[in-house]
Each structure stands twice: as structure tokens, then as C-alpha cells.
Design a protein around this motif. Structure first.
Motif, PDB file in Angstrom:
ATOM      1  N   LEU A  64      -0.234   6.015   9.737  1.00 29.23           N
ATOM      2  CA  LEU A  64       0.067   7.369  10.161  1.00 29.23           C
ATOM      3  C   LEU A  64      -1.210   8.063  10.607  1.00 29.23           C
ATOM      4  CD1 LEU A  64       2.548   8.477   7.334  1.00 29.23           C
ATOM      5  CD2 LEU A  64       3.125   7.758   9.674  1.00 29.23           C
ATOM      6  N   PRO A  65      -1.302   8.515  11.844  1.00 26.65           N
ATOM      7  CA  PRO A  65      -2.503   9.230  12.293  1.00 26.65           C
ATOM      8  C   PRO A  65      -2.479  10.682  11.822  1.00 26.65           C
ATOM      9  CG  PRO A  65      -0.939   9.052  14.088  1.00 26.65           C
ATOM     10  CD  PRO A  65      -0.327   8.333  12.933  1.00 26.65           C
ATOM     11  N   VAL A  66      -3.580  11.142  11.300  1.00 26.97           N
ATOM     12  CA  VAL A  66      -3.687  12.539  10.865  1.00 26.97           C
ATOM     13  C   VAL A  66      -4.995  13.103  11.393  1.00 26.97           C
ATOM     14  CG1 VAL A  66      -2.343  12.120   8.754  1.00 26.97           C
ATOM     15  CG2 VAL A  66      -4.846  11.967   8.696  1.00 26.97           C
ATOM     16  N   THR A  67      -5.056  14.441  11.419  1.00 26.87           N
ATOM     17  CA  THR A  67      -6.294  15.125  11.821  1.00 26.87           C
ATOM     18  C   THR A  67      -6.795  15.938  10.651  1.00 26.87           C
ATOM     19  OG1 THR A  67      -5.075  17.048  12.631  1.00 26.87           O
ATOM     20  CG2 THR A  67      -5.476  15.263  14.191  1.00 26.87           C
TER      21      THR A  67
ATOM     22  N   PHE B 253       0.845  -1.197   0.000  1.00 29.45           N
ATOM     23  CA  PHE B 253       0.000   0.000   0.000  1.00 29.45           C
ATOM     24  C   PHE B 253       0.882   1.249   0.000  1.00 29.45           C
ATOM     25  CE2 PHE B 253      -2.291  -3.438   2.021  1.00 29.45           C
ATOM     26  CZ  PHE B 253      -3.540  -3.373   1.445  1.00 29.45           C
ATOM     27  N   VAL B 254       0.500   2.217  -0.832  1.00 28.14           N
ATOM     28  CA  VAL B 254       1.252   3.471  -0.937  1.00 28.14           C
ATOM     29  C   VAL B 254       0.251   4.631  -0.970  1.00 28.14           C
ATOM     30  CG1 VAL B 254       2.882   4.837  -2.301  1.00 28.14           C
ATOM     31  CG2 VAL B 254       3.095   2.335  -2.224  1.00 28.14           C
ATOM     32  N   ASP B 255       0.417   5.581  -0.038  1.00 27.73           N
ATOM     33  CA  ASP B 255      -0.434   6.782   0.010  1.00 27.73           C
ATOM     34  C   ASP B 255      -1.920   6.428   0.074  1.00 27.73           C
ATOM     35  OD1 ASP B 255       1.776   8.495  -0.151  1.00 27.73           O
ATOM     36  OD2 ASP B 255       1.792   8.393  -2.335  1.00 27.73           O
ATOM     37  N   CYS B 256      -2.243   5.426   0.834  1.00 27.37           N
ATOM     38  CA  CYS B 256      -3.638   4.980   0.915  1.00 27.37           C
ATOM     39  C   CYS B 256      -4.307   5.505   2.183  1.00 27.37           C
ATOM     40  CB  CYS B 256      -3.720   3.459   0.877  1.00 27.37           C
ATOM     41  SG  CYS B 256      -3.282   2.757  -0.717  1.00 27.37           S
ATOM     42  N   ASN B 257      -5.618   5.732   2.073  1.00 24.57           N
ATOM     43  CA  ASN B 257      -6.424   6.242   3.170  1.00 24.57           C
ATOM     44  C   ASN B 257      -7.194   5.089   3.809  1.00 24.57           C
ATOM     45  OD1 ASN B 257      -8.129   7.587   4.903  1.00 24.57           O
ATOM     46  ND2 ASN B 257      -9.348   8.555   3.293  1.00 24.57           N
ATOM     47  N   PHE B 258      -6.965   4.846   5.090  1.00 28.52           N
ATOM     48  CA  PHE B 258      -7.621   3.761   5.815  1.00 28.52           C
ATOM     49  C   PHE B 258      -8.668   4.286   6.805  1.00 28.52           C
ATOM     50  CE2 PHE B 258      -3.987   1.671   4.103  1.00 28.52           C
ATOM     51  CZ  PHE B 258      -4.323   0.329   3.977  1.00 28.52           C
ATOM     52  N   SER B 259      -9.116   5.506   6.613  1.00 26.88           N
ATOM     53  CA  SER B 259     -10.125   6.075   7.518  1.00 26.88           C
ATOM     54  C   SER B 259     -11.442   5.312   7.385  1.00 26.88           C
ATOM     55  CB  SER B 259     -10.345   7.555   7.185  1.00 26.88           C
ATOM     56  OG  SER B 259      -9.147   8.285   7.322  1.00 26.88           O
ATOM     57  N   GLY B 260     -11.906   4.753   8.483  1.00 32.23           N
ATOM     58  CA  GLY B 260     -13.174   4.020   8.479  1.00 32.23           C
ATOM     59  C   GLY B 260     -13.134   2.702   7.757  1.00 32.23           C
ATOM     60  N   THR B 261     -11.958   2.216   7.401  1.00 29.78           N
ATOM     61  CA  THR B 261     -11.844   0.948   6.685  1.00 29.78           C
ATOM     62  C   THR B 261     -12.358  -0.214   7.536  1.00 29.78           C
ATOM     63  OG1 THR B 261      -9.908   1.732   5.463  1.00 29.78           O
ATOM     64  CG2 THR B 261     -10.247  -0.639   5.555  1.00 29.78           C
ATOM     65  N   SER B 262     -13.108  -1.112   6.897  1.00 26.29           N
ATOM     66  CA  SER B 262     -13.577  -2.315   7.587  1.00 26.29           C
ATOM     67  C   SER B 262     -12.498  -3.386   7.471  1.00 26.29           C
ATOM     68  CB  SER B 262     -14.884  -2.812   6.957  1.00 26.29           C
ATOM     69  OG  SER B 262     -15.300  -4.025   7.543  1.00 26.29           O
TER      70      SER B 262
ATOM     71  N   HIS C 279     -11.526   3.049  18.376  1.00 24.97           N
ATOM     72  CA  HIS C 279     -10.588   4.030  18.917  1.00 24.97           C
ATOM     73  C   HIS C 279      -9.659   3.411  19.960  1.00 24.97           C
ATOM     74  CE1 HIS C 279     -12.413   7.684  17.092  1.00 24.97           C
ATOM     75  NE2 HIS C 279     -13.519   6.961  17.141  1.00 24.97           N
ATOM     76  N   SER C 280      -9.991   2.233  20.476  1.00 23.36           N
ATOM     77  CA  SER C 280      -9.172   1.624  21.526  1.00 23.36           C
ATOM     78  C   SER C 280      -7.944   0.921  20.957  1.00 23.36           C
ATOM     79  CB  SER C 280     -10.022   0.625  22.321  1.00 23.36           C
ATOM     80  OG  SER C 280     -10.481  -0.429  21.484  1.00 23.36           O
ATOM     81  N   PHE C 281      -8.003   0.522  19.692  1.00 25.20           N
ATOM     82  CA  PHE C 281      -6.869  -0.177  19.087  1.00 25.20           C
ATOM     83  C   PHE C 281      -5.779   0.834  18.724  1.00 25.20           C
ATOM     84  CE2 PHE C 281      -4.560  -2.323  15.646  1.00 25.20           C
ATOM     85  CZ  PHE C 281      -4.370  -3.572  16.208  1.00 25.20           C
TER      86      PHE C 281
ATOM     87  N   VAL D  77      -7.718  10.321  12.689  1.00 25.33           N
ATOM     88  CA  VAL D  77      -7.814   9.890  14.091  1.00 25.33           C
ATOM     89  C   VAL D  77      -9.252   9.905  14.594  1.00 25.33           C
ATOM     90  CG1 VAL D  77      -5.443  10.563  14.662  1.00 25.33           C
ATOM     91  CG2 VAL D  77      -7.305  12.249  14.874  1.00 25.33           C
ATOM     92  N   LYS D  78     -10.104  10.705  13.948  1.00 27.67           N
ATOM     93  CA  LYS D  78     -11.511  10.751  14.343  1.00 27.67           C
ATOM     94  C   LYS D  78     -12.331   9.637  13.682  1.00 27.67           C
ATOM     95  CE  LYS D  78     -11.619  15.746  15.180  1.00 27.67           C
ATOM     96  NZ  LYS D  78     -12.280  17.036  14.819  1.00 27.67           N
TER      97      LYS D  78
END
Length: 322
Positions: free
Chosen positions: A316-319, A271-280, A307-309, A299-300
Motif C-alpha cells: 500500500l503506497p502512503v505519503t 506480514f501484517v501492518d508492516c512498514n516496508f519503507s526503504g527495505t532492502s 522508484h521505477s518498480f 512513496v518517497k
């Protein structure tokens, strides 16, 4: 009981019954009238006798009417049955003619698609599509087999050209009708392939396998009805959003919004430059640290909404401000 039922359904029996009843009623009325007039002593007796004969005549007329109605009903039923048989025979003749026409079109399409002239190839693809999508599906699989063979033989390394897209759409049209070729197709990119040479989704076949090369995620999204009939090895997917499945092996996902990861090992792909926000993510998946590929999550809105994991150890966490 069966013989009696057949007798009741015999229109000739009811016609003969109506004639016989009419004859006996006529004879009865004549004879009864003569006897009544001859034996009557006075006018009152004569009137009573004639009244009895009249009523017997009415009963006889009713019997005649019943027999004739039954006879006419059976005649109408027989005529209706004959018309139905004629229509069925005509339908069978039409179907046989259609099948003969489709067989001729199939043969003609097979000849044209194998020609060298571009116009004849285009005509062959159009002809085979007509057979593949015909209401009568008797030769649809054979037509789709020929279309799949054409793509395999002529476009196994690159998916380009007007004829490729025509054949691909012809297979897709058959697939939309629930018809599938009896073929497995295999595509392998050559050494000259670059990002401008992208694979396209081939539907309407038993299995489509892709090795190497590039593909835009939108052409292989999870909404495709035959995605389960596709496998990818070493393919680079670019841009958009998509699901990652076990049928992806040694693939590269670049700038992808990953919707779902349905594979137990993240390490089987890159994976390169991929967004995992909300990924199942599969609950028992073996998560790998892929931060080096600049893969991130909001992060949201972490994967699985969990959120516990400690996702920061793997992504990489981002806001939103970042």
C-alpha cells in the motif's frame, strides 16, 4: 662445533682458566722480576726490564678479568634459567590446582542444578557460570552443556522464571567469550501460549530452534552475534524493526519495520501492518502482493530506493501526510 660451543658455555672451564692464568701471571711476574734484577748491568737496564714485566703483568691481569667476567656471566645466566624453570614449574602446579578446582565446581554445579529446591538450583547455575566463564576454559563447554540441558529440560515450552533467565544469561556470558555448548535446543509453544508468553534469544548453543509462540523483534534483532544459530517456524514476531531471513518459515510479522528481506519468496511468511519503507530486498526475490495485510511503504522511500518498480501492486503506497 657443538662440543666447542658447549665448552665455551661451561662456567667451570672459565673459572679454571682464570685460576690457571692468575697462577702463570704471578709466576711470570716473580720469575721475570728476579731475572731482570739479576741480569741488569745498570739502573737504566733494570728499569727497562721491570717495565716489560709490568706490561706483561697488565696483559695477564686483563686475561684474568676476561675469564672471571665470562665465569660470572655464565653463573648469572644459569641462575636466571633455574629461576625460570622454577617459575614454570610453579605455574604448572597452579594451573593443575585451578583445573582440579574447576572440575570440583563442575561436579558440584551439576549436582545442584538437578535439585528440586530453588536455592540449590540458583547456586548450581551460578557455579556453572563461574566454570563456563573461567579464564581456564578446559571445562567451559561441559558447564555450558549442562546449562543448555537445564533450559531444554525445564523451559522447552515457556521462557519464564528467575532460573530460566539466570541460565540464559550464564550461556550468554560464555558465548561472549567465544565459548559454545555442544547442544541443539528446541522450543515449542503449547496450546495455552499467548502474547504474554514470549520467546527469548538463547545464545551459546550450536542451534536454537523455535516453533510457534510469540516473540518481540527486539530480542531477536540482527545485531545478535549468534543470530545465525537460530531458526524459527510459525513464530509471531511483534513490534519494532528486524531483518527477515531464510531461517524464518511460516512466521507472522506484525507491526514490524522490515529492514531487510533476505529470502527469495515473500510468501513463505505472513506480514501484517508492516512498514516496508526503504527495505532492502533481494534482487531476484519473488515479490508477493501483501496489500491485504495492510502492509505499506512511503512513496518517497520505496523498498531498495527503487522508484521505477511498481511497488504499489504489492504494498500500500502512503505519503507523509497520511
Amino acid at each position: 662445533m657443538d662440543n666447542f660451543d658447549r665448552l665455551l658455555r661451561n662456567e667451570n672451564m672459565w673459572f679454571k682458566a682464570a685460576v690457571l692464568v692468575a697462577f702463570f701471571v704471578f709466576a711470570m711476574v716473580i720469575i721475570g722480576t728476579i731475572i731482570s734484577l739479576g741480569n741488569a748491568i745498570n739502573a737504566e737496564q733494570r728499569g727497562q726490564s721491570i717495565d716489560v714485566v709490568y706490561k706483561l703483568g697488565l696483559i695477564g691481569a686483563g686475561l684474568i678479568t676476561f675469564c672471571t667476567v665470562a665465569w660470572r656471566g655464565l653463573i648469572a645466566t644459569q641462575q636466571s634459567e633455574m629461576q625460570r624453570l622454577q617459575i614454570d614449574k610453579l605455574s604448572q602446579q597452579i594451573a593443575a590446582t585451578e583445573e582440579n578446582n574447576l572440575a570440583t565446581l563442575l561436579q558440584k554445579g551439576a549436582e545442584l542444578i538437578d535439585e528440586e529446591k530453588l536455592g540449590q538450583v540458583a547456586a548450581g547455575i551460578a557455579t556453572l557460570q563461574a566454570v563456563a566463564t573461567a579464564k581456564n576454559a578446559k571445562f567451559s563447554v561441559e558447564a555450558m552443556n549442562l546449562l543448555a540441558d537445564y533450559i531444554q529440560n525445564n523451559h522447552h515450552a515457556k521462557h519464564e522464571g528467575v532460573h530460566f533467565h539466570s541460565a540464559r544469561k550464564a550461556l550468554e556470558a560464555g558465548n561472549n567469550l567465544g565459548r559454545v555448548a555442544e547442544r541443539t535446543v528446541f522450543f515449542e509453544a503449547d496450546e495455552t501460549a499467548d502474547e504474554t508468553d514470549t520467546w527469548h534469544s538463547i545464545t551459546g548453543v550450536q542451534l536454537a530452534r523455535y516453533k510457534g509462540g510469540y516473540a518481540f523483534s527486539g530480542l531477536f534483532d540482527s545485531g545478535k552475534p549468534t543470530l545465525g544459530r537460530q531458526q524459527f517456524n510459525g513464530v509471531t514476531f511483534m513490534d519494532g524493526s528486524m531483518d527477515v531471513h531464510a531461517r524464518h518459515f511460516a512466521c507472522i510479522f506484525r507491526n514490524i519495520d522490515v529492514q531487510t528481506i533476505k529470502t527469495m519468496k515473500w510468501s513463505r511468511n505472513r506480514f501484517v501492518d508492516c512498514n516496508f519503507s526503504g527495505t532492502s530486498v533481494e534482487p531476484m526475490a519473488s515479490v508477493t502482493d501483501i496489500r491485504a495485510g495492510n502492509n505499506w511503504y512511503d512513496v518517497k522511500n520505496p523498498p531498495n530506493g527503487d522508484h521505477s518498480f511498481e511497488w504499489g501492486k504489492y504494498l500500500l503506497p502512503v505519503t507523509e501526510a497520511e
